[in-house]
Write a protein that holds these residues in place. Structure first.
Motif, PDB file in Angstrom:
ATOM      1  N   GLY A 289      36.098  42.269  40.798  1.00  0.00           N
ATOM      2  CA  GLY A 289      37.321  41.128  40.969  1.00  0.00           C
ATOM      3  C   GLY A 289      38.418  41.079  39.860  1.00  0.00           C
ATOM      4  N   THR A 478      35.174  39.217  44.637  1.00  0.00           N
ATOM      5  CA  THR A 478      36.517  38.754  44.058  1.00  0.00           C
ATOM      6  C   THR A 478      36.457  37.197  42.909  1.00  0.00           C
ATOM      7  N   GLY A 614      37.445  39.516  50.492  1.00  0.00           N
ATOM      8  CA  GLY A 614      36.429  39.668  49.562  1.00  0.00           C
ATOM      9  C   GLY A 614      35.651  38.638  49.939  1.00  0.00           C
TER      10      GLY A 614
END
Length: 777
Positions: A289, A478, A614
């Protein structure tokens, strides 16, 4: 967890002797109530004695005794099941710790038996170069000669102070000279300074106490991963985070073999450059991420601040050409710190002058615009690096052409493999650990995976990146803060305010520097930004951070050649700026000026991060304000008692104020995570405000019915200067049902006719600088 079940959100826990498996089990109920559905834990295998992070594994066949051993691990697994939480585990395939040979049974056996050791195939050792070099001896300018006189033999081991090394069978008799005994072994103890130029085993970056592991060998993969894969098979572990895949010989091949054994969620700690994507052949769910971090944080930076901050840095003697700084740093790393790796690559070349070959290899390693290539995929990355190296050093073009031809003739051969492995090391040490400490123009952008030369992220680019992630990597992790970030998300959020008031900040720095400046310009500018971003901060934390930053920058001092005088200056400075009343008062007053806008940015970042495409990770403790700096500062203990107390109030319906407690951030985190848990957030649609302050609104809708909307304020100082939101409004997605802001529990009244609701931002954001709108039937 099957390949079709991935977490909605994770919470990172840093395990250590002070926070064991039992301690982790004790906070599982809190994490479940917070709203995550998976715990993401640092490595759990047996690590070096005293390890505070677990990345220095010494025995991959058992759970860490220091964390509670197998009993503690299984008890944690059971507690997680009770709370309906999954476990994502951090694994370290690239290296093992050899700092204490006696603690690592595999390395001990290799030192004792050499090439005949059953574990010799596990480590990447250049056996053709002679005995294994162990760089442990003191060096007072005599290449360790005096230290050799300190060798002894005791308890059947060769010893050097607290260090113990095994003796091969039949190599020692009573009364033998210890130096002569050492010369009979499969290793040689040498001065620590020789590690960069002469080491004959591959290491993790420049850390000689972390020896690289050959997981490209299926037997080695099985030996190193067998225990973790057993935990996966029995349902205790549901996903894997793979540390540093770029250090592996064949990352794609490794990940394909790993996927064959694990059908759960797999993400890789792969640092992507802007515009770069993961290789299509990697059977993973995404990265950890840092690419999303760059985009989320960047959209809260004002591009108008670039010119004045750049001009100020230049006038202060701070470099402003990032490409030049980065190239210099990478070249220095390739020719000094990683000279041993360059030497090993050069030895693979035939028919080329050794000296020129080393120069060419070093230049090629410096020239990659991403961390590494993955031949035969992404051949364009390799070609760009070769071309760039030849442009920079035309005198080496012929040698580079020779290297290129040999490597591409056998893309899976040792030459291509080692160049690609080593380029990632050069980028990490040259850019992350050197250039980001020298290019201090505006350090809010100086992050792992960041792009300091790009001053912020336009809103359109942010939306485009989010749409790409949703379409291509919807289950990638993320992040905003990690155990490796240079500074926490809230420090960056406060520093982003400086991009809106560059003249005020530079005037303050001129004044502060005239009264108490540091003698090295880049560190001086970094220090004032650090004070503003992390305030309030104690002298010990500030001193420790600046000392690390100065040594990483390698300008006036370094880890291998510390300058005692300059380091005393740093030590004195940290105490002085915090105790001199007028100076400390001036800094405090300036921080008061940026604290509120910094909170606005922090809440905006957090909401956007948690609701964007995400799988968001909440780094431990960051559900409240967190003003941590780089490790080990960011691995400090977390006060879960305080967080439980605040969570209980929120669960009773409390709407906290925006203040120093950080309760409002916990409120935003909880509501965003609950929205993720309760609703399908598939899909992404940018929303655009209309009106005089439209550019200050960042908004998007999620869900197939577009029934969840995130609204964040950006550039809050400029918004206030312009007179606030005024008539600015946000048209919400059409559909049935009424909209409610779950952060305030206030409805958004219908307007506009035809089922359309247009939210006036002045009223929507009058309590908080963010809103989380949910459509209720």
């Amino acid at each position: 967890m099957s390949a079709h079940i991935r977490p909605a959100a994770t919470y990172r826990l840093q395990l250590r002797p002070g926070f064991t498996f039992d301690d982790a089990a004790d906070v599982t109920d809190y994490l479940a109530r917070l709203g995550v559905d998976a715990v993401y834990a640092s490595p759990m295998l047996a690590a070096a004695p005293g390890s505070t992070h677990g990345y220095d594994v010494v025995d991959p066949t058992r759970a860490s005794p220091a964390l509670g051993g197998e009993r503690g691990r299984t008890a944690l697994a059971e507690r997680l099941r009770e709370q309906h939480l999954r476990l994502v585990l951090d694994i370290v395939p690239n290296h093992m710790s050899v700092a204490d040979p006696a603690a690592n049974p595999w390395w001990w056996d290799v030192l004792r038996h050499g090439r005949d050791s059953r574990y010799a195939r596990c480590f990447d050792i250049d056996w053709s170069s002679g005995p294994i070099l162990v760089p442990v001896l003191a060096d007072d300018g005599d290449d360790g000669a005096a230290a050799l006189g300190e060798l002894t033999v005791a308890d059947g081991c060769l010893t050097y102070y607290e260090h113990r090394f095994p003796l091969a069978e039949g190599t020692y008799g009573a009364g033998d000279n210890p130096l002569e005994v050492m010369e009979r072994q499969h290793y040689r103890l040498v001065a620590w300074r020789r590690q960069d130029a002469e080491l004959n085993y591959r290491r993790f970056f420049d850390v000689a106490t972390l020896a690289a592991v050959r997981v490209e060998d299926p037997a080695v993969l099985e030996a190193t991963h067998g225990e973790v894969l057993r935990w996966v098979a029995n349902g205790d572990v549901h996903g894997l985070r793979v540390d540093h895949p770029d250090g592996l010989s064949d990352p794609g091949g490794y990940l394909r073999r790993l996927r064959d054994r694990c059908d759960g969620w797999i993400v890789v700690e792969k640092i992507l450059a802007p515009g770069e994507d993961l290789p299509a052949s990697w059977p993973v769910d995404g990265t950890t991420g840092y690419d999303a971090l760059r985009e989320v944080c960047g959209v809260f930076v004002d591009p108008a601040g670039e010119e004045p901050l750049t001009a100020f840095a230049a006038a202060a003697g701070v470099p402003t050409d990032f490409e030049r700084v980065e190239t210099e740093c990478r070249r220095s790393v390739a020719t000094t710190t990683l000279a041993a790796e360059v030497r090993r690559i050069t030895a693979l070349l035939r028919g080329v002058d050794v000296g020129r070959a080393r120069e060419a290899v070093a230049e090629l390693l410096t020239a990659f615009d991403v961390y590494r290539s993955y031949l035969p995929e992404g051949e364009d990355v390799w070609v760009r690096a070769v071309d760039r190296a030849a442009q920079r050093r035309p005198d080496l073009a012929e040698v580079l052409e020779h290297i290129d031809a040999e490597a591409r003739a056998d893309v899976r051969g040792e030459l291509a493999r080692r160049i690609q492995q080593t380029s990632g090391m050069v980028v990490a040490k040259g850019t992350e650990d050197t250039a980001l400490y020298r290019f201090t123009r505006f350090v809010a952008l100086n992050e792992v995976g960041g792009a300091p030369e790009r001053f912020g992220v336009p809103v359109a680019d942010f939306h485009a990146a989010a749409e790409h992630r949703e379409a291509v990597w919807p289950h990638t992790m993320t992040a905003l803060s990690t155990h490796d970030t240079k500074r926490s998300e809230d420090v960056r959020a406060r520093l982003a305010v400086l991009s809106e008031i560059p003249d005020e900040f530079t005037a303050a720095v001129r004044d502060w520097t005239a009264r108490a400046g540091l003698g090295e310009p880049t560190l001086n500018l970094l220090a004032w930004q650090t004070l503003v971003g992390a305030w309030p901060i104690g002298a010990d934390r500030l001193r420790g951070y600046l000392l690390k930053a100065a040594r990483e920058a390698k300008l006036r001092t370094s880890w291998v050649a510390p300058d005692a005088g300059f380091e005393r200056e740093i030590d004195d400075w940290a105490e002085r700026v915090l105790t001199e009343p007028d100076l400390a008062g001036g800094i405090a007053a300036f921080v008061d000026r940026v604290r509120g806008p910094g909170w606005s940015n922090a809440l905006g970042q957090k909401l956007v991060h948690l609701l964007s495409p995400g799988v968001p990770d909440v780094y431990q403790g960051t559900e409240l304000w967190d003003r941590s700096l780089v490790d080990p500062d960011n691995r400090r203990p977390v006060d879960y008692g305080e967080r439980r107390r605040l969570l209980e109030r929120l669960e009773s319906g409390w709407h906290p104020p925006v203040d120093d407690t950080g309760a409002v951030k916990l409120h935003v985190v909880r509501q965003a995570l609950l929205a993720r848990r309760r609703r399908d957030l598939a899909g992404y649609r940018p929303l655009r405000a209309v009106g005089p302050a439209a550019d200050h609104c960042l908004a998007f809708a999620r869900g197939s019915a577009r029934d969840v909307v995130a609204v964040a304020t950006r550039l809050p100082v400029g918004l206030r200067r312009a007179g606030g939101w005024r008539e600015t409004a946000l048209p919400l997605p059409w559909g049935r049902g009424d909209w409610v802001d779950v952060l305030t529990d206030r409805p958004v009244p219908p307007s506009g006719g035809g089922g359309l609701t247009v939210a006036g931002l002045a009223s929507l954001l009058d309590r908080y600088p963010v809103a989380l709108l949910v459509r209720r039937d």
